[in-house]
Design a protein around this motif. Structure first.
Motif, PDB file in Angstrom:
ATOM      1  N   ALA A   1      27.037  24.651  40.282  1.00  0.00           N
ATOM      2  CA  ALA A   1      28.211  24.598  41.160  1.00  0.00           C
ATOM      3  C   ALA A   1      28.667  23.156  41.398  1.00  0.00           C
ATOM      4  O   ALA A   1      29.867  22.884  41.501  1.00  0.00           O
ATOM      5  CB  ALA A   1      27.886  25.282  42.486  1.00  0.00           C
ATOM      6  N   GLU A   2      27.727  22.222  41.452  1.00  0.00           N
ATOM      7  CA  GLU A   2      28.082  20.813  41.691  1.00  0.00           C
ATOM      8  C   GLU A   2      28.994  20.299  40.580  1.00  0.00           C
ATOM      9  O   GLU A   2      29.897  19.499  40.823  1.00  0.00           O
ATOM     10  CB  GLU A   2      26.831  19.932  41.762  1.00  0.00           C
ATOM     11  CG  GLU A   2      25.947  20.160  42.977  1.00  0.00           C
ATOM     12  CD  GLU A   2      25.167  21.468  42.905  1.00  0.00           C
ATOM     13  OE1 GLU A   2      24.874  21.929  41.784  1.00  0.00           O
ATOM     14  OE2 GLU A   2      24.874  22.047  43.972  1.00  0.00           O
TER      15      GLU A   2
ATOM     16  N   VAL B   1      35.353  24.966  46.720  1.00  0.00           N
ATOM     17  CA  VAL B   1      35.261  25.726  45.469  1.00  0.00           C
ATOM     18  C   VAL B   1      33.815  26.141  45.224  1.00  0.00           C
ATOM     19  O   VAL B   1      32.893  25.459  45.669  1.00  0.00           O
ATOM     20  CB  VAL B   1      35.790  24.922  44.257  1.00  0.00           C
ATOM     21  CG1 VAL B   1      37.281  24.672  44.384  1.00  0.00           C
ATOM     22  CG2 VAL B   1      35.062  23.606  44.063  1.00  0.00           C
ATOM     23  N   THR B   2      33.663  27.229  44.532  1.00  0.00           N
ATOM     24  CA  THR B   2      32.409  27.873  44.106  1.00  0.00           C
ATOM     25  C   THR B   2      31.796  28.752  45.209  1.00  0.00           C
ATOM     26  O   THR B   2      31.907  28.449  46.401  1.00  0.00           O
ATOM     27  CB  THR B   2      31.306  26.905  43.607  1.00  0.00           C
ATOM     28  OG1 THR B   2      30.645  26.307  44.702  1.00  0.00           O
ATOM     29  CG2 THR B   2      31.856  25.867  42.656  1.00  0.00           C
TER      30      THR B   2
ATOM     31  N   GLU C   1      27.891  31.506  36.810  1.00  0.00           N
ATOM     32  CA  GLU C   1      27.443  32.768  37.383  1.00  0.00           C
ATOM     33  C   GLU C   1      27.067  33.829  36.357  1.00  0.00           C
ATOM     34  O   GLU C   1      26.335  34.750  36.658  1.00  0.00           O
ATOM     35  CB  GLU C   1      28.539  33.320  38.297  1.00  0.00           C
ATOM     36  CG  GLU C   1      28.833  32.382  39.457  1.00  0.00           C
ATOM     37  CD  GLU C   1      29.048  33.116  40.747  1.00  0.00           C
ATOM     38  OE1 GLU C   1      29.485  34.266  40.690  1.00  0.00           O
ATOM     39  OE2 GLU C   1      28.772  32.523  41.798  1.00  0.00           O
TER      40      GLU C   1
ATOM     41  N   SER D   1      38.617  26.010  38.308  1.00  0.00           N
ATOM     42  CA  SER D   1      37.374  26.266  39.041  1.00  0.00           C
ATOM     43  C   SER D   1      36.804  27.639  38.710  1.00  0.00           C
ATOM     44  O   SER D   1      35.613  27.789  38.421  1.00  0.00           O
ATOM     45  CB  SER D   1      37.647  26.159  40.551  1.00  0.00           C
ATOM     46  OG  SER D   1      36.560  26.668  41.292  1.00  0.00           O
TER      47      SER D   1
ATOM     48  N   VAL E   1      36.822  19.876  39.460  1.00  0.00           N
ATOM     49  CA  VAL E   1      38.009  20.139  40.283  1.00  0.00           C
ATOM     50  C   VAL E   1      38.518  18.839  40.907  1.00  0.00           C
ATOM     51  O   VAL E   1      39.729  18.577  40.928  1.00  0.00           O
ATOM     52  CB  VAL E   1      37.686  21.189  41.375  1.00  0.00           C
ATOM     53  CG1 VAL E   1      38.796  21.276  42.415  1.00  0.00           C
ATOM     54  CG2 VAL E   1      37.465  22.553  40.736  1.00  0.00           C
TER      55      VAL E   1
ATOM     56  N   TYR F   1      32.550  16.258  49.246  1.00  0.00           N
ATOM     57  CA  TYR F   1      33.587  17.052  48.611  1.00  0.00           C
ATOM     58  C   TYR F   1      34.694  17.380  49.611  1.00  0.00           C
ATOM     59  O   TYR F   1      34.435  17.645  50.782  1.00  0.00           O
ATOM     60  CB  TYR F   1      33.014  18.362  48.081  1.00  0.00           C
ATOM     61  CG  TYR F   1      31.899  18.191  47.078  1.00  0.00           C
ATOM     62  CD1 TYR F   1      32.078  17.440  45.922  1.00  0.00           C
ATOM     63  CD2 TYR F   1      30.662  18.797  47.282  1.00  0.00           C
ATOM     64  CE1 TYR F   1      31.063  17.289  44.992  1.00  0.00           C
ATOM     65  CE2 TYR F   1      29.635  18.656  46.360  1.00  0.00           C
ATOM     66  CZ  TYR F   1      29.841  17.898  45.226  1.00  0.00           C
ATOM     67  OH  TYR F   1      28.834  17.758  44.310  1.00  0.00           O
TER      68      TYR F   1
ATOM     69  N   GLN G   1      33.346  28.604  36.852  1.00  0.00           N
ATOM     70  CA  GLN G   1      32.321  29.371  37.575  1.00  0.00           C
ATOM     71  C   GLN G   1      31.795  30.550  36.767  1.00  0.00           C
ATOM     72  O   GLN G   1      30.680  31.016  36.993  1.00  0.00           O
ATOM     73  CB  GLN G   1      32.878  29.861  38.906  1.00  0.00           C
ATOM     74  CG  GLN G   1      32.937  28.777  39.948  1.00  0.00           C
ATOM     75  CD  GLN G   1      33.501  29.305  41.243  1.00  0.00           C
ATOM     76  OE1 GLN G   1      32.849  30.071  41.941  1.00  0.00           O
ATOM     77  NE2 GLN G   1      34.722  28.920  41.548  1.00  0.00           N
TER      78      GLN G   1
ATOM     79  N   VAL H   1      31.171  22.010  38.965  1.00  0.00           N
ATOM     80  CA  VAL H   1      32.512  22.565  39.184  1.00  0.00           C
ATOM     81  C   VAL H   1      33.250  21.704  40.209  1.00  0.00           C
ATOM     82  O   VAL H   1      34.443  21.419  40.065  1.00  0.00           O
ATOM     83  CB  VAL H   1      32.443  24.042  39.644  1.00  0.00           C
ATOM     84  CG1 VAL H   1      33.842  24.606  39.837  1.00  0.00           C
ATOM     85  CG2 VAL H   1      31.663  24.882  38.638  1.00  0.00           C
ATOM     86  N   HIS H   2      32.537  21.240  41.235  1.00  0.00           N
ATOM     87  CA  HIS H   2      33.144  20.339  42.226  1.00  0.00           C
ATOM     88  C   HIS H   2      33.671  19.074  41.548  1.00  0.00           C
ATOM     89  O   HIS H   2      34.781  18.619  41.833  1.00  0.00           O
ATOM     90  CB  HIS H   2      32.117  19.951  43.294  1.00  0.00           C
ATOM     91  CG  HIS H   2      32.052  20.927  44.425  1.00  0.00           C
ATOM     92  ND1 HIS H   2      32.948  20.923  45.468  1.00  0.00           N
ATOM     93  CD2 HIS H   2      31.206  21.949  44.670  1.00  0.00           C
ATOM     94  CE1 HIS H   2      32.648  21.895  46.308  1.00  0.00           C
ATOM     95  NE2 HIS H   2      31.597  22.537  45.855  1.00  0.00           N
ATOM     96  N   VAL H   3      32.866  18.515  40.682  1.00  0.00           N
ATOM     97  CA  VAL H   3      33.264  17.280  39.996  1.00  0.00           C
ATOM     98  C   VAL H   3      34.499  17.534  39.125  1.00  0.00           C
ATOM     99  O   VAL H   3      35.454  16.746  39.128  1.00  0.00           O
ATOM    100  CB  VAL H   3      32.092  16.734  39.135  1.00  0.00           C
ATOM    101  CG1 VAL H   3      32.555  15.569  38.275  1.00  0.00           C
ATOM    102  CG2 VAL H   3      30.939  16.314  40.028  1.00  0.00           C
TER     103      VAL H   3
ATOM    104  N   ASP I   1      39.482  27.769  46.304  1.00  0.00           N
ATOM    105  CA  ASP I   1      39.587  28.768  45.226  1.00  0.00           C
ATOM    106  C   ASP I   1      39.313  30.171  45.763  1.00  0.00           C
ATOM    107  O   ASP I   1      38.957  30.357  46.927  1.00  0.00           O
ATOM    108  CB  ASP I   1      38.714  28.395  44.020  1.00  0.00           C
ATOM    109  CG  ASP I   1      37.216  28.525  44.288  1.00  0.00           C
ATOM    110  OD1 ASP I   1      36.832  29.015  45.369  1.00  0.00           O
ATOM    111  OD2 ASP I   1      36.426  28.139  43.404  1.00  0.00           O
TER     112      ASP I   1
END
Lengths: 311, 143
Positions: free
Chosen positions: A130-131, B23-24, A175, A167, A137, B19, A171, A133-135, B56
Motif C-alpha cells: 500500500a505504501e 488511498v488504499t 490485493e 490508485s 499517487v 501522506y 491496488q 500506491v501512496h508514492v 479513492d
C-alpha cells in the motif's frame, strides 16, 4: 539449453499476444529463457511492464523470488535493444532499474536516472504494498496535473480522478496478485490511431491472475463457463470481488466511470483472455478468449486528448 | 453533541509517512479505526476533509461508508472537493446510504441515496443542529 522469447519490434498491447505466444512456447520445457529485445524499435508502457512481469515469472520458474524486486538463482537473460536511442528511452522510462533485479542483462545500458521529462509522467515503478500506491499517487499528482490540463484538455479537476483510477489499478496488484508488479504512465502522440496525444497507464504483475483470485467465490456461479474470460467479465463488468465485504469491487467500476467520462479505454489481460471497454475511436474487440497463456494480469488505461475523436 | 473529525490530522497520526492522500484499503482502515476510537456511537459527526488530496473509492468505502453504516447517526462532510465527492457518492449509492455535505456558503446538500439523505436533513433540523434559511436552504445553526 536456452529458449528464445522474441520481444516484438513495436511492443505494445497490440503485439503483446505475439510476445505471450513466444513466452508460452519457450516455457513449455522449463529451460532457461532468453528475452531478445535486440530488434525492438519502440515499447509502450504496457510493453515495458509486461516484459518485467514475464521476467518475474521466468525467474520464479527457475527457483528465484520472481516478484517485483525479486532475484533468482538462474535469472532469465535479456538482450537490450540494438538501437542506442531505444535503450536510452527504456532507461529514462525506468525499465532497466527494475530489470536489473530480474534479468541477466546483456548489452550496454546507459547509467541514467529515470526521466523527469514531460513524456514520462511516472517511470516504471514497483508496486508491492500500500505504501507504494501512496508514492505513485503523490508523484502523479505533482507531475501530471499540468499535462492533463494543458496537453489533453482535461478539466483540471480531472487530475484527481486520474489519480483515483491509478490508485485503484495499482491496488489490484497489492490485493489480488499475490506478488509485486509494476506501473508506468506516459504521455505521447498516438498518430496511428487518433492523431492526437494520449496518456497511458500500464500496470502489470506476474501473480495469480483474476481467475485464480475469484475462483473460490465465483467458479460455482459460472459453472462450465468459468475461466479467464468469465473471471474478467465478473470483475470488470459485474464489479465482483473475491472479498465478501459488500463495499468491495468498486475500484474497477470507478475506473470505468472515469474513463467513460473522458472517452478513455480500459483493457485487462489475464491468463488466456482479454477484456476491454472500447470507446468509439477504437476498433478493439470487447472480449477475447483462447489467447496464449501469460502469467498474472496486465491492465491498460488510455485517456485521449479531449476534442473530436475519429469515430 | 456534535463531534468533529479533521481527517487530514487523523491520516497523519494513523499512517507512517507524511501522506496527504487517502488511498488504499489499509490506509482507510487505519484512519477509520482511529476515528472510531474517538467517536461515540449514534452521534452526529462533522468530518472535515480540508487538506486531504486524493480520496479513492477504497478509502471512501472504508472510511465514509463504514462510519455511516456502523457508527454515526449523521455524518456531515465539510471541506470536500469535487474529486472527494466523485469518490464518495457512488460508494454511498452502492450501499443505499447517504451523508450530508456542507457547501462553502454553509448550506447543506445531500450526497448518496435520496431517501436516507432526506431523512438525515430532517434529523438535523429536528435536533436543531440545522435550520431552514429564508432562501429555503438548510444550514447548520452551530458547529
Amino acid at each position: 539449453m536456452t529458449r528464445l522469447v522474441e520481444v516484438p519490434a513495436q511492443f505494445d498491447d497490440r503485439s503483446f499476444d505475439q510476445f505471450a505466444a513466444s513466452y508460452a512456447l519457450a516455457t513449455a520445457d522449463g529451460e532457461r529463457l532468453l528475452f531478445d529485445a535486440h530488434a525492438a524499435e519502440w515499447a509502450s508502457p504496457y510493453g515495458l511492464v509486461g516484459l518485467l512481469a514475464a521476467g518475474a515469472a521466468a525467474g520464479r520458474r527457475a527457483g528465484g523470488g520472481g516478484g517485483a524486486g525479486g532475484g533468482g538463482a538462474e535469472r532469465p537473460l535479456l538482450t537490450v535493444p540494438a538501437s542506442a536511442e531505444v535503450v536510452s528511452y527504456w532507461a529514462r522510462a525506468g525499465f532497466f532499474r527494475e530489470a536489473a533485479d530480474l534479468f541477466e542483462v546483456h548489452g550496454k545500458v546507459p547509467k541514467t536516472k529515470p526521466a523527469t521529462e514531460s513524456e514520462v509522467l511516472l517511470p516504471v515503478t514497483p508496486v508491492r504494498a500500500a505504501e507504494d500506491v501512496h508514492v505513485v499517487v503523490s508523484t502523479i499528482q505533482q507531475r501530471a496535473s499540468a499535462i492533463l490540463a494543458k496537453e489533453l484538455g482535461l478539466d483540471p479537476k480531472a487530475t484527481m480522478g486520474f489519480a483515483m483510477a491509478l490508485s485503484e489499478a495499482c491496488q489490484n496488484i497489492v490485493e489480488h496478485a499475490g506478488s509485486g508488479g509494476w506501473v508506468a504512465v506516459q504521455a505521447y502522440n498516438w498518430r496511428r490511431k487518433l492523431a492526437r496525444r494520449v496518456v497511458v497507464i500500464a500496470v502489470a504483475d506476474a501473480g495469480v491472475g483474476f481467475r485464480h483470485s475469484l475462483e473460490p467465490s465465483q467458479a460455482k456461479r459460472f459453472g462450465d463457463r468459468w475461466g479467464d474470460a468469465a473471471a474478467l467479465e465478473a470483475a470488470l463488468i459485474q464489479g465482483v470481488s473475491r472479498f465478501r465485504d459488500p463495499g468491495r469491487g468498486q475500484g474497477l467500476a470507478g475506473i470505468r466511470r472515469y474513463l467513460a467520462r473522458w472517452e478513455g479505454k480500459v483493457a485487462i489481460r489475464s491468463g488466456t483472455a482479454r477484456i476491454a471497454i472500447v470507446p468509439r475511436w477504437d476498433d478493439d474487440v470487447p472480449l477475447k478468449d483462447g489467447l496464449p497463456a501469460f502469467p498474472g494480469s496486465q491492465v491498460l488505461l488510455i485517456i485521449p486528448e479531449q476534442g473530436s475523436t475519429k469515430a | 453533541m456534535i463531534q468533529h473529525i479533521r481527517v487530514h490530522e487523523v491520516l497523519q497520526q494513523s499512517v507512517a509517512g507524511f501522506y496527504a492522500d487517502l488511498v488504499t484499503r489499509p490506509t482507510g482502515r487505519a484512519v477509520r479505526e482511529s476515528i472510531e476510537r474517538a467517536l461515540s456511537s449514534g452521534t452526529i459527526a462533522v468530518m472535515d476533509f480540508t487538506g486531504v488530496g486524493c480520496l479513492d473509492y477504497s478509502c471512501a468505502d472504508e472510511i465514509v461508508a463504514k462510519l455511516v453504516r456502523e457508527k454515526v447517526l449523521v455524518l456531515l462532510l465539510r471541506g470536500t472537493t469535487d474529486g472527494h465527492r466523485d469518490a464518495i457518492e457512488p460508494v454511498l449509492l452502492g450501499h443505499g446510504l447517504a451523508a450530508v455535505c456542507e457547501r462553502p456558503d454553509g448550506t447543506l446538500d445531500m450526497i448518496g441515496a435520496r431517501e436516507p439523505a432526506a431523512a438525515l436533513l430532517e434529523e438535523l433540523v429536528a435536533q436543531q443542529v440545522a435550520a431552514r434559511t429564508p432562501g429555503g436552504a438548510i444550514a447548520l445553526t452551530a458547529a
